[in-house]
Write a protein that holds these residues in place. Structure first.
Motif, PDB file in Angstrom:
ATOM      1  N   ARG A   1      -1.395 -29.812  28.996  1.00 15.83           N
ATOM      2  CA  ARG A   1      -0.094 -29.397  28.449  1.00 15.83           C
ATOM      3  C   ARG A   1       0.265 -30.218  27.226  1.00 15.83           C
ATOM      4  O   ARG A   1       0.693 -29.689  26.202  1.00 15.83           O
TER       5      ARG A   1
ATOM      6  N   TRP B   1      11.197 -34.918  33.859  1.00 16.64           N
ATOM      7  CA  TRP B   1      11.312 -34.446  35.250  1.00 16.64           C
ATOM      8  C   TRP B   1      11.955 -35.487  36.159  1.00 16.64           C
ATOM      9  O   TRP B   1      12.643 -35.149  37.109  1.00 16.64           O
TER      10      TRP B   1
ATOM     11  N   ASN C   1      -1.883 -29.237  24.247  1.00 16.90           N
ATOM     12  CA  ASN C   1      -1.468 -27.944  23.684  1.00 16.90           C
ATOM     13  C   ASN C   1      -0.218 -28.082  22.831  1.00 16.90           C
ATOM     14  O   ASN C   1      -0.105 -27.486  21.759  1.00 16.90           O
ATOM     15  N   LYS C   2       0.740 -28.861  23.331  1.00 15.55           N
ATOM     16  CA  LYS C   2       1.973 -29.030  22.552  1.00 15.55           C
ATOM     17  C   LYS C   2       1.691 -29.717  21.227  1.00 15.55           C
ATOM     18  O   LYS C   2       2.197 -29.313  20.178  1.00 15.55           O
TER      19      LYS C   2
ATOM     20  N   ASP D   1       5.615 -25.302  28.574  1.00 16.59           N
ATOM     21  CA  ASP D   1       4.827 -26.498  28.326  1.00 16.59           C
ATOM     22  C   ASP D   1       3.335 -26.214  28.307  1.00 16.59           C
ATOM     23  O   ASP D   1       2.600 -26.708  27.456  1.00 16.59           O
ATOM     24  N   GLU D   2       2.882 -25.430  29.259  1.00 17.64           N
ATOM     25  CA  GLU D   2       1.454 -25.118  29.335  1.00 17.64           C
ATOM     26  C   GLU D   2       0.983 -24.379  28.093  1.00 17.64           C
ATOM     27  O   GLU D   2      -0.157 -24.541  27.667  1.00 17.64           O
TER      28      GLU D   2
ATOM     29  N   ASN E   1      10.134 -23.843  32.624  1.00 19.22           N
ATOM     30  CA  ASN E   1       9.911 -25.015  31.797  1.00 19.22           C
ATOM     31  C   ASN E   1       8.426 -25.380  31.728  1.00 19.22           C
ATOM     32  O   ASN E   1       7.870 -25.632  30.651  1.00 19.22           O
ATOM     33  N   ARG E   2       7.775 -25.375  32.874  1.00 22.56           N
ATOM     34  CA  ARG E   2       6.371 -25.780  32.939  1.00 22.56           C
ATOM     35  C   ARG E   2       5.475 -24.783  32.206  1.00 22.56           C
ATOM     36  O   ARG E   2       4.521 -25.172  31.544  1.00 22.56           O
TER      37      ARG E   2
ATOM     38  N   ASP F   1      11.863 -24.556  37.237  1.00 24.79           N
ATOM     39  CA  ASP F   1      10.729 -25.427  36.944  1.00 24.79           C
ATOM     40  C   ASP F   1       9.556 -24.628  36.384  1.00 24.79           C
ATOM     41  O   ASP F   1       8.855 -25.083  35.484  1.00 24.79           O
TER      42      ASP F   1
END
Lengths: 413, 413
Positions: free
Chosen positions: A337, A274, A340-341, B71-72, B67-68, B64
């Motif tokens: 996040r 970011w 989780n990834k 990610d979540e 993308n977020r 955003d």
């Protein structure tokens, strides 16, 4: 249903399996606990060169036989060498597992014929030449060398023109006898595997392999804090890479380290993403955790247009330092996040016999015990912001070594 | 136990799943039947550029947010564009599948905001610039362009500085409305999937998507037989690439074509490997089968030191021609080896929800029907030497276009 099996043969060879009766394939790997860090400086590159020689035949197989037999099995096979391990593996349909075990096992007692050694040397020297052609790859070699400051973790896996050029077959044979001892090798299998059959097959195959009580020397690294700049007019971009101490592969803090690295540096969304990539300041900005045997490192990397070199470096270091100091506090949702990834990644890896086998062999190499995937995932999901703050206090991205690569003054864009 | 599901919504959207109640993850993909071959020449690159724009937000999400949210979900996600398809996909833990479907589905109605369009244009132009920096990649673009001889299969997926530079947001919107019609999209899922829930979710989400009866234009290619030489002093090696007609993705001969390509050109052991790579004549020599919609191509590639350019080209063509003429007859054991390798590869792909989903979506795109993996494997294993001889009679590597890349006279090593 996945069933874990483990045994150690009288010669010290460790055999492991995660057998899954529902799987349609099987994966088998030989993990040798040796790599560039286990080499004397004057034979640097011998581990990788030896890995190539393993495919050149044995007492009972020519190089063509090895290649042709893998082909006949329809095997998906490969090998790789790193600083800490040399791994040989194959994925096959279940009916070919015993043949693959015979072939891989036999390969690990190579003939190391003088004429093959000489021919293969040119292949390795060409590979080193190709590295020289890619300045951005060489940046990493220089960074490791500088940061590890004389410790063998700074060795180049490929070696150099000098060390590989000078290497003799006798030196390789010495290294082989010391390091490819059965008590320094782990065999891991996963998928559709009959463990008892595998054990009895490998007991026979390796009966004459002499154990040497191989150990890893070299002690702990004493990392340097150095700043360096390389120039090369063939590159059009500016590159930046950094190393700093992090937890080891055995350290319970490794779970927190994985979460932190993902939060700060994952290429798909992270603080560096970011701050640097999304606004178009850098084309690439990554931060990762490199766990090693007894030590570990943080690794940061960025690539940008030359005009933004200073701004990118400043922003990258600021992002890391503000996390370490707590000036930009760790938010609960960014921790979630990241977890989780990582959980998705580990679950995906666990879905394939290949992923299971790789995890099993590598983990045993570092921990000397079995850690089921579920336990690993639990430890990961249990990481708290408090754990991350303790980690940052212990490993605050210092001391750090930074190496930059760009065009020389004359060649600047 | 894998269970196949299929339905078509009133707006034409096709939904497919291979549900597996034992899987620990789920994979979901949106396959749009559009790519570089569906572009007018003056907007070349619009498919790929549009793929990037899909990540820049929708009426209800900013870039955003997109993308977020991925990610979540801890999602492993990506997209790619080829000559014939544009695919958006994600792999997630099963509890996040519905959220991933909502996100991907919404993304496919992008906002295409003017300011994002302008910003992203620079990203694409940089990507094209990176390609220009890799002469060996550009070789392939030139080969396709020359061979396809004005047919849009010769388009560059990235487009050119000119076409991308000139492209307007209005042109992209036009292309989008024509091509991203629900009757031109297949949604494929695999792994831990509740198909009924997915159908009812996507029915709601896509209710307002207007079908346009999108079709593929352009007719059949009329390939050229041209020989060409490019020079670039930045390369140190000599490169050679060739195209010739082969069966299409729909042709029953595609199974024989896969076996033949593996036998002749697999990089791990094949006629080209034994004739060129093993003796050290070439560093790389591959031959592969590129099935396409309604047509197909053989693709050969080799890299070597400049001094061996003529010898390598002669040996490569001789190897192919001797297979076609029968001068070096097809041996039963080489056919068996090739089939075993292909069966292992297909079985490995079928082990993961991602592989299942990719196979399901791509196959439906070409065949408009379901072909279970088992049926595919049977057809492959049934290929005989007789089938291979018929194939070679129909597709004898002629007419062929060859493009070479090396240093200019002055810069030769």
């Amino acid at each position: 249903m996945i069933q874990f099996h483990h045994t150690t043969l009288p010669n010290g060879l460790t055999l492991l399996a995660e057998a899954d009766s529902d799987a349609h394939t099987a994966a088998l790997g030989f993990f040798v606990r040796t790599g560039a860090r286990d080499e004397s400086p004057h034979v640097m590159g011998v581990s990788h060169y030896l890995e190539h020689m393993m495919f050149k035949g044995t007492a009972r197989r020519s190089a063509d036989d090895v290649n042709r037999e893998f082909d006949e099995l329809g095997a998906n096979y490969n090998a790789f060498t790193s600083h800490e391990q040399t791994v040989y593996y194959a994925q096959v349909l279940p009916e070919f597992l015993a043949s693959a075990a015979d072939l891989l096992g036999d390969m690990l007692r190579p003939a190391l014929r003088e004429e093959d050694f000489t021919l293969e040397k040119n292949v390795i020297l060409e590979e080193i030449g190709m590295y020289d052609d890619r300045p951005e790859w060489r940046l990493q070699d220089t960074l490791l060398e500088t940061y590890f400051n004389g410790h063998p973790l700074g060795h180049r896996v490929l070696g150099t023109h000098q060390t590989v050029g000078d290497l003799t077959a006798a030196q390789m044979r010495d290294y082989f006898s010391q390091r490819y001892s059965p008590d320094n090798i782990i065999v891991a299998a996963a998928g559709q595997v009959d463990f008892d059959a595998l054990v009895s097959q490998l007991t026979g195959l390796t009966a004459a392999w002499p154990p040497t009580d191989a150990r890893r020397e070299g002690g702990d690294p004493r990392p340097a804090a150095v700043q360096q700049r390389l120039t090369d007019d063939r590159v059009t971009r500016h590159y930046l890479a950094m190393l700093a101490p992090a937890p080891s592969a055995q350290d319970p803090q490794r779970y927190a380290a994985k979460v932190l690295a993902d939060m700060l540096g994952d290429s798909d969304g992270s603080r560096l993403y970011w701050n640097l990539v999304d606004p178009g300041l850098a084309e690439e900005a990554d931060f990762s955790f490199m766990p090693q045997d007894g030590s570990g490192a943080w690794f940061a990397f960025a690539a940008c247009t030359p005009g933004r070199a200073d701004a990118v470096e400043a922003k990258l270091l600021e992002t890391l330092d503000q996390a370490a100091s707590g000036d930009v506090p760790l938010e609960e949702d960014e921790v979630t996040r990241a977890k989780n990834k990582l959980a998705t990644g580990a679950t995906l890896q666990g879905e394939r016999p290949l992923g299971r086998m790789m995890r099993l062999g590598s983990q045993w190499m570092y921990l000397d015990r079995y850690l089921p995937l579920e336990e690993d995932l639990e430890a990961l999901m249990a990481v708290t912001r408090h754990d991350l703050r303790s980690l940052l206090a212990a490993y605050p991205f210092q001391p750090r070594t930074i190496v930059r690569l760009g065009r020389g003054e004359g060649g600047a864009a």
